[in-house]
Write an enzyme that holds these catalytic residues in place. Structure first.
Site, PDB file in Angstrom:
ATOM      1  N   ASP A  50      10.854   3.043  -2.599  1.00 23.13           N
ATOM      2  CA  ASP A  50      10.196   3.938  -1.670  1.00 23.13           C
ATOM      3  C   ASP A  50       9.052   3.136  -1.041  1.00 23.13           C
ATOM      4  OD1 ASP A  50       9.484   6.419  -0.392  1.00 23.13           O
ATOM      5  OD2 ASP A  50       7.893   6.651  -1.876  1.00 23.13           O
ATOM      6  N   ASP A  56       6.834   7.064  -5.921  1.00 21.99           N
ATOM      7  CA  ASP A  56       5.637   7.795  -6.350  1.00 21.99           C
ATOM      8  C   ASP A  56       5.826   9.304  -6.325  1.00 21.99           C
ATOM      9  OD1 ASP A  56       3.962   9.098  -3.710  1.00 21.99           O
ATOM     10  OD2 ASP A  56       5.594   7.703  -3.300  1.00 21.99           O
ATOM     11  N   ASP A  62       5.816   4.666   1.082  1.00 19.61           N
ATOM     12  CA  ASP A  62       4.469   5.241   1.134  1.00 19.61           C
ATOM     13  C   ASP A  62       3.974   5.626  -0.256  1.00 19.61           C
ATOM     14  OD1 ASP A  62       4.412   5.067   3.974  1.00 19.61           O
ATOM     15  OD2 ASP A  62       5.712   6.835   4.053  1.00 19.61           O
TER      16      ASP A  62
END
Length: 228
Positions: free
Chosen positions: A8, A187, A10
């Site tokens: 991922d 996250d 961001d």
């Protein structure tokens, strides 16, 4: 046998949200209404964190301003965005994580819900050749043409990330079973579907919901940006 490493973007590889920051940057440039767009941008970001984002509405809101400008002008602005916002946020620990997988010969891919216009130069900064992001429609379908302001294809969001990754693997003549290990670093609790698909899920700088889920599942937790 090569392994598969999915990242991922961001708050995983970068300690900020590139989509939200691009919205703020457009406000700064004066190409969107400062008050209404900023409020809308913040509202969408809150919805994302809460796991209730209307991804199509968000993509339309973010992409509509792009249709007003040439690709050359957008590139100039994006270069400025990279210089002022993104590159200063890229930390050595994240670069090293990606480098370790690349040096191990793993097949690497950034898989993000942020659109490809914003994220392609960021993936390039990490030297990751393959990017799966929300696709941006171009005029007459030509890659070099201007943008229509609309999304296209399956959004790489939540379960859509699995759909897009599997389509990419199929284009390579591969499936999950062709990799002894498949890693996914994220996250966000929005990425639990893909995290549960891979052999090695790594909750990376996880939000509270994902951290609790990872602890319950016994997943590895990596605080990549934790101060030393």
């Amino acid at each position: 046998m090569a392994n598969l490493a999915l990242f991922d973007l961001d708050h995983t590889l970068i300690p900020t949200d590139s989509d939200h920051e691009w919205g703020r940057f457009m406000v700064k440039l004066g190409i969107v209404d400062a008050t209404s767009f900023a409020e809308q941008n913040d509202r969408f970001y809150a919805d994302y964190k809460a796991g209730k984002l209307d991804i199509h509405a968000y993509l339309v809101a973010m992409l509509t301003p792009l249709a007003k400008y040439s690709r050359a002008q957008l590139k100039t602005w994006h270069d400025q965005f990279m210089h002022e916002v993104i590159r200063p946020a890229i930390l050595p620990a994240a670069l090293e994580l990606v480098r370790e997988h690349k040096e191990a010969g793993d097949v690497c891919c950034v898989v993000t819900a942020t659109n490809e216009f914003i994220t392609a130069p960021i993936a390039e900064a990490f030297a990751v050749d393959k990017l799966i992001g929300c696709e941006v429609e171009t005029v007459d379908g030509h890659p070099a043409s201007g943008f229509t302001g609309r999304p296209t294809g399956t959004p790489s969001y939540r379960e859509g990330k699995i759909v897009r990754v599997e389509a990419w693997l199929a284009s390579l003549g591969k499936t999950w079973s062709d990799f002894e290990h498949s890693y996914f670093y994220s996250d966000s609790h929005n990425d639990i579907p893909l995290l549960e698909k891979v052999t090695d899920p790594i909750a990376t700088n996880p939000d509270d919901t994902l951290r609790a889920h990872a602890q319950q599942k016994g997943w590895r937790i990596l605080d990549l940006f934790q101060a030393s």
